[in-house]
Design a protein around this motif. Sequence first.
Motif, short mmCIF file in Angstrom:
data_model
loop_
_atom_site.label_atom_id
_atom_site.label_comp_id
_atom_site.label_asym_id
_atom_site.label_seq_id
_atom_site.Cartn_x
_atom_site.Cartn_y
_atom_site.Cartn_z
N VAL A 282 -22.99 16.89 3.59
CA VAL A 282 -22.91 15.59 4.28
C VAL A 282 -23.16 14.53 3.21
O VAL A 282 -22.21 13.65 3.29
N GLY A 283 -24.19 14.62 2.51
CA GLY A 283 -24.39 13.63 1.60
C GLY A 283 -25.92 13.51 1.25
O GLY A 283 -26.87 13.76 2.16
N VAL A 284 -26.33 13.50 -0.13
CA VAL A 284 -27.75 13.40 -0.29
C VAL A 284 -28.22 12.10 -0.29
O VAL A 284 -27.72 11.02 -0.46
N THR A 285 -29.36 11.88 0.36
CA THR A 285 -30.02 10.46 0.46
C THR A 285 -30.90 10.32 -0.67
O THR A 285 -31.25 8.95 -0.59
N GLY A 286 -31.61 11.11 -1.17
CA GLY A 286 -32.89 10.84 -2.26
C GLY A 286 -33.30 12.17 -2.72
O GLY A 286 -32.66 13.19 -2.63
N TYR A 287 -34.27 11.80 -3.51
CA TYR A 287 -34.88 12.87 -4.55
C TYR A 287 -36.45 12.76 -4.06
O TYR A 287 -36.84 11.50 -4.20
N ASP A 288 -37.06 13.90 -4.30
CA ASP A 288 -38.56 13.69 -4.28
C ASP A 288 -39.21 14.35 -5.70
O ASP A 288 -38.53 15.43 -5.93
N VAL A 289 -40.16 13.80 -6.33
CA VAL A 289 -40.65 14.29 -7.70
C VAL A 289 -42.02 14.88 -7.12
O VAL A 289 -42.80 14.18 -6.41
N TYR A 290 -42.33 16.10 -7.61
CA TYR A 290 -43.72 16.68 -7.32
C TYR A 290 -44.26 17.02 -8.47
O TYR A 290 -43.65 17.32 -9.61
N ASN A 291 -45.77 16.98 -8.36
CA ASN A 291 -46.54 17.61 -9.60
C ASN A 291 -47.16 18.71 -8.65
O ASN A 291 -48.25 18.25 -8.06
N GLY A 292 -46.90 20.09 -8.86
CA GLY A 292 -47.45 21.08 -8.24
C GLY A 292 -47.02 20.84 -6.57
O GLY A 292 -45.76 20.52 -6.15
N ASN A 293 -47.79 20.70 -5.59
CA ASN A 293 -47.60 20.47 -4.33
C ASN A 293 -47.75 18.98 -3.95
O ASN A 293 -47.59 18.57 -2.59
N ASN A 294 -48.20 18.09 -4.88
CA ASN A 294 -48.13 16.67 -4.84
C ASN A 294 -47.04 16.00 -4.93
O ASN A 294 -46.49 15.87 -6.01
N LYS A 295 -46.58 15.29 -3.84
CA LYS A 295 -45.20 14.47 -4.11
C LYS A 295 -45.92 13.03 -4.69
O LYS A 295 -46.51 12.40 -4.42
N LEU A 296 -45.03 13.04 -6.06
CA LEU A 296 -45.51 11.70 -6.83
C LEU A 296 -44.67 10.54 -6.30
O LEU A 296 -45.02 9.46 -6.29
N VAL A 297 -43.19 10.63 -5.87
CA VAL A 297 -42.61 9.64 -5.69
C VAL A 297 -41.32 10.12 -4.85
O VAL A 297 -40.89 11.21 -4.92
N LEU B 250 -31.06 8.56 -11.93
CA LEU B 250 -31.47 9.90 -11.86
C LEU B 250 -32.57 10.36 -12.71
O LEU B 250 -32.36 11.11 -13.64
N GLY B 251 -33.73 9.68 -12.62
CA GLY B 251 -34.72 10.02 -13.74
C GLY B 251 -36.20 9.22 -13.24
O GLY B 251 -36.08 8.39 -12.33
N TYR B 252 -37.18 9.89 -13.63
CA TYR B 252 -38.68 9.28 -13.19
C TYR B 252 -39.52 9.59 -14.56
O TYR B 252 -39.51 10.67 -15.15
N ALA B 253 -40.43 8.61 -14.92
CA ALA B 253 -41.39 9.00 -15.82
C ALA B 253 -42.60 9.06 -15.07
O ALA B 253 -43.23 8.49 -14.50
N VAL B 254 -43.28 10.55 -15.53
CA VAL B 254 -44.32 11.02 -14.88
C VAL B 254 -45.70 10.66 -15.76
O VAL B 254 -45.36 10.87 -17.09
N THR B 255 -46.47 9.84 -15.41
CA THR B 255 -47.58 9.26 -16.06
C THR B 255 -49.02 9.97 -16.04
O THR B 255 -48.90 10.47 -14.94
N GLY B 256 -49.85 9.37 -16.73
CA GLY B 256 -51.31 9.84 -16.36
C GLY B 256 -51.42 11.28 -17.07
O GLY B 256 -52.26 11.89 -16.30
N LEU B 257 -50.66 11.91 -17.76
CA LEU B 257 -50.77 13.28 -18.22
C LEU B 257 -51.95 13.52 -19.40
O LEU B 257 -52.19 12.43 -19.96
N TYR B 258 -52.52 14.36 -19.10
CA TYR B 258 -53.65 14.72 -20.28
C TYR B 258 -53.05 15.80 -21.13
O TYR B 258 -52.63 16.81 -20.70
#
Length: 121
Positions: A41-56, A64-72
């Motif tokens: 039917v059509g893609v409406t969006g994307y969810d970015v996860y760190n483990g089980n936590n949705k970041l955005v 079609l990209g995302y910067a994950v910040t706050g990494l150690y």
Amino acid sequence: MVDEAPINPPDTSAPSDPIVNVTGRTPNSITLSWTAATDNVGVTGYDVYNGNNKLVSLTANANLGYAVTGLYPNTTYILAVKARDAAGNMLSHRQLMFHYRTLTAYRAGLLALCRLRPPSG
């Protein structure tokens, strides 16, 4: 006779998994990019996860990209990108697991290893 709109069956098909790549890195962040997912039917969006936590949650019209910040450094992260459609369908996503090391930490580790070696000769 009454004209009725056709009844469409519910959308139960999930979008395809996007293919995720690491396209950039700084001392405390990593940039992910991915291919566009497809859906019946059509893609409406994307969810970015760190483990089980949705970041955005991003719209399909977003980059079609995302910067994950706050990494150690010296930490393992499990990142994933899930495509979604208007009906809320999502596949169980592919995960990108990586051990994050900064170049400085890597060089310090090599230096420590060099110091531990017994002198040759």
